[in-house]
Design a protein around this motif. Structure first.
Motif, PDB file in Angstrom:
ATOM      1  N   TYR A  35       1.473  39.180 -27.133  1.00 10.75           N
ATOM      2  CA  TYR A  35       0.309  38.662 -26.420  1.00 10.75           C
ATOM      3  C   TYR A  35       0.379  37.144 -26.491  1.00 10.75           C
ATOM      4  O   TYR A  35       0.297  36.583 -27.589  1.00 10.75           O
ATOM      5  CB  TYR A  35      -1.001  39.092 -27.101  1.00 10.75           C
ATOM      6  N   HIS A  65       1.439  52.858 -22.377  1.00  4.92           N
ATOM      7  CA  HIS A  65       0.621  51.673 -22.701  1.00  4.92           C
ATOM      8  C   HIS A  65      -0.837  52.106 -22.783  1.00  4.92           C
ATOM      9  O   HIS A  65      -1.472  52.379 -21.760  1.00  4.92           O
ATOM     10  CB  HIS A  65       0.778  50.588 -21.625  1.00  4.92           C
ATOM     11  N   MET A 122      -1.463  50.354 -28.376  1.00  4.68           N
ATOM     12  CA  MET A 122      -1.515  48.897 -28.485  1.00  4.68           C
ATOM     13  C   MET A 122      -2.112  48.464 -29.823  1.00  4.68           C
ATOM     14  O   MET A 122      -3.010  49.137 -30.363  1.00  4.68           O
ATOM     15  CB  MET A 122      -2.347  48.328 -27.332  1.00  4.68           C
ATOM     16  N   ASP A 156      -2.811  51.513 -19.542  1.00  6.97           N
ATOM     17  CA  ASP A 156      -3.612  50.384 -20.027  1.00  6.97           C
ATOM     18  C   ASP A 156      -5.098  50.760 -20.064  1.00  6.97           C
ATOM     19  O   ASP A 156      -5.959  49.899 -19.880  1.00  6.97           O
ATOM     20  CB  ASP A 156      -3.385  49.125 -19.186  1.00  6.97           C
ATOM     21  N   HIS A 207       2.024  46.507 -17.533  1.00 10.68           N
ATOM     22  CA  HIS A 207       0.997  46.481 -16.470  1.00 10.68           C
ATOM     23  C   HIS A 207       1.242  45.397 -15.424  1.00 10.68           C
ATOM     24  O   HIS A 207       0.438  44.487 -15.258  1.00 10.68           O
ATOM     25  CB  HIS A 207      -0.419  46.377 -17.058  1.00 10.68           C
ATOM     26  N   HIS A 236      -4.793  51.708 -25.057  1.00 11.22           N
ATOM     27  CA  HIS A 236      -5.678  51.159 -26.094  1.00 11.22           C
ATOM     28  C   HIS A 236      -6.560  52.282 -26.628  1.00 11.22           C
ATOM     29  O   HIS A 236      -7.344  52.863 -25.877  1.00 11.22           O
ATOM     30  CB  HIS A 236      -6.562  50.045 -25.514  1.00 11.22           C
ATOM     31  N   LYS A 281       4.631  43.981 -29.685  1.00  8.68           N
ATOM     32  CA  LYS A 281       3.856  43.519 -28.537  1.00  8.68           C
ATOM     33  C   LYS A 281       3.638  42.013 -28.551  1.00  8.68           C
ATOM     34  O   LYS A 281       3.127  41.456 -29.519  1.00  8.68           O
ATOM     35  CB  LYS A 281       2.493  44.231 -28.542  1.00  8.68           C
TER      36      LYS A 281
HETATM   37 ZN    ZN Z   1      -3.204  46.661 -22.513  1.00  9.42          ZN
END
Ligand code: ZN
Ligand code: DOR
Length: 345
Positions: free
Chosen positions: A103, A13, A39, A249, A176, A15, A101
């Motif tokens: 969100y 995971h 991500m 993350d 996470h 970014h 993903k």
């Molecule tokens: Zn994240």
């Protein structure tokens, strides 16, 4: 133990951002990890296979020369109310998309285009279940009536448990996780459901956001929780249970965006990711379980081969810089200006 050699780890995971910011942060990850799940919460978000393939090419082009063949970005698509089952088929056929993903709209950075109501995605989730493409979940409700510290627990009860019941063969990564409730949920779930755990949630509890003044560099989503939750995460990560694996993350934001009246959420940990996890595992005398957590469980869950080569960590103090260069700005890393006791050889 003064050195620790483990199979090269993966970050499940991450970014990486885009453009100059991508160029600034990618080397940190590529020097440690063989692969990373990238991500899709760019502006605009990565919602189609074509966008993911183009983003993948930009990442490959940004790799330092010495990492060109040793690092592989694993791509994801950003689920929206309008993602079609046909796009899921294209994603599966592409061979480079490893997950979709979720969100919840408004849950975190660049999530405005996220899902407003999961019932709008049922046909798409059916396709993912059928084609065995995992769903990666940011597990927080966004209802303003719910206390920020309870968003994850309420998400489990209202969204995740019903979702897992309705799609029993869908593979889900609960990303996470931050609470004892999430650990218990994963422990009790089928083998289809696993979780990633960050280094910062293993090392810090919520005092770190507010002690000695507001600490914007410790603010992230999901927000840090109480010590009982950190203890539950540490126990899960170091348990050897294959349902828990490494996902940093790592989420870079310029210093000016963090040290701001409305500071952004995200902790940058890529500069020392495996070293930070080693410190956490050492706290509970569980370094012997680091390799499985960092290098085996995630690959097994994603049904990808385990890495062949290795890295060696040395017990050696080093001082984390106060900041790194970040596209003409500064990027403040976790533990800036403090000593970390492990270092990659
Ligand atoms: Zn994240
Ligand atoms: O703290 C966070 N930052 N949590 C997220 O879910 C997103 C991330 C980001 O992209 O900055």
């Amino acid at each position: 133990m003064n050195t620790l050699t483990i199979t090269r780890p993966d970050d499940w995971h991450l970014h990486l951002r885009d453009g100059e910011q991508l160029h600034a942060v990618l080397p940190h990850t590529a020097k440690q990890f063989a692969r990373a799940i990238v991500m899709p919460n760019l502006k605009p978000p990565v919602v189609t296979v074509d966008m993911a393939l183009a983003y993948r090419n930009r990442i490959l082009a940004a790799l330092p020369v010495d990492c060109k063949t040793s690092f592989e970005p694993l791509m994801t698509l950003y689920l929206t109310d309008n993602t079609s089952p046909a796009e899921i088929e294209r994603a599966r056929e592409s061979g480079v998309i490893q997950g979709i993903k979720l969100y919840p709209a408004g849950a975190t950075t660049n999530s405005d285009a996220g899902v407003t109501d999961l019932s709008k995605c049922h046909a798409t989730l059916e396709a993912m279940q059928k084609l065995d493409l995992p769903l990666l979940v940011h597990g927080e409700v966004t209802d303003p009536d719910i206390d920020v510290f309870d968003r994850e627990k309420v998400f489990i009860d209202r969204i995740l448990a019903p979702l897992a019941y309705r799609f029993p063969a869908l593979r889900i990564v609960f990303e996470h996780i931050t609470t004892r409730d999430a650990v218990q949920f994963i422990d009790q779930s089928s083998q289809q459901i696993a979780a990633t755990i960050t280094a910062h949630h293993l090392l810090l509890n919520r005092n770190a956001i507010l002690q000695g003044g507001i600490q914007p560099h410790h603010y992230c989503m999901p927000v840090l929780k109480r010590e009982i939750h950190r203890q539950a995460l540490l126990k899960a990560a170091t348990s050897g249970n294959p349902k828990f694996f490494l996902g940093t993350d790592s989420a870079p934001h310029a210093r000016s965006a963090k040290e701001n009246a409305c500071g952004c959420a995200g902790v940058f940990t890529a500069h020392a990711a495996i070293e930070l996890y080693a410190s956490a595992f050492e706290q509970v005398n569980a370094l012997e379980n680091l390799e499985a957590f960092a290098s085996f469980h995630g690959a097994d869950f994603y049904r990808l081969p385990r890495n062949q080569n290795s890295i060696t960590l040395k017990k050696e103090n080093w001082l984390v810089p106060m900041f790194y260069e970040f596209a003409g700005e500064n990027l403040v890393p976790l533990s800036a200006g403090t000593i970390i006791p492990w270092r990659i050889a």
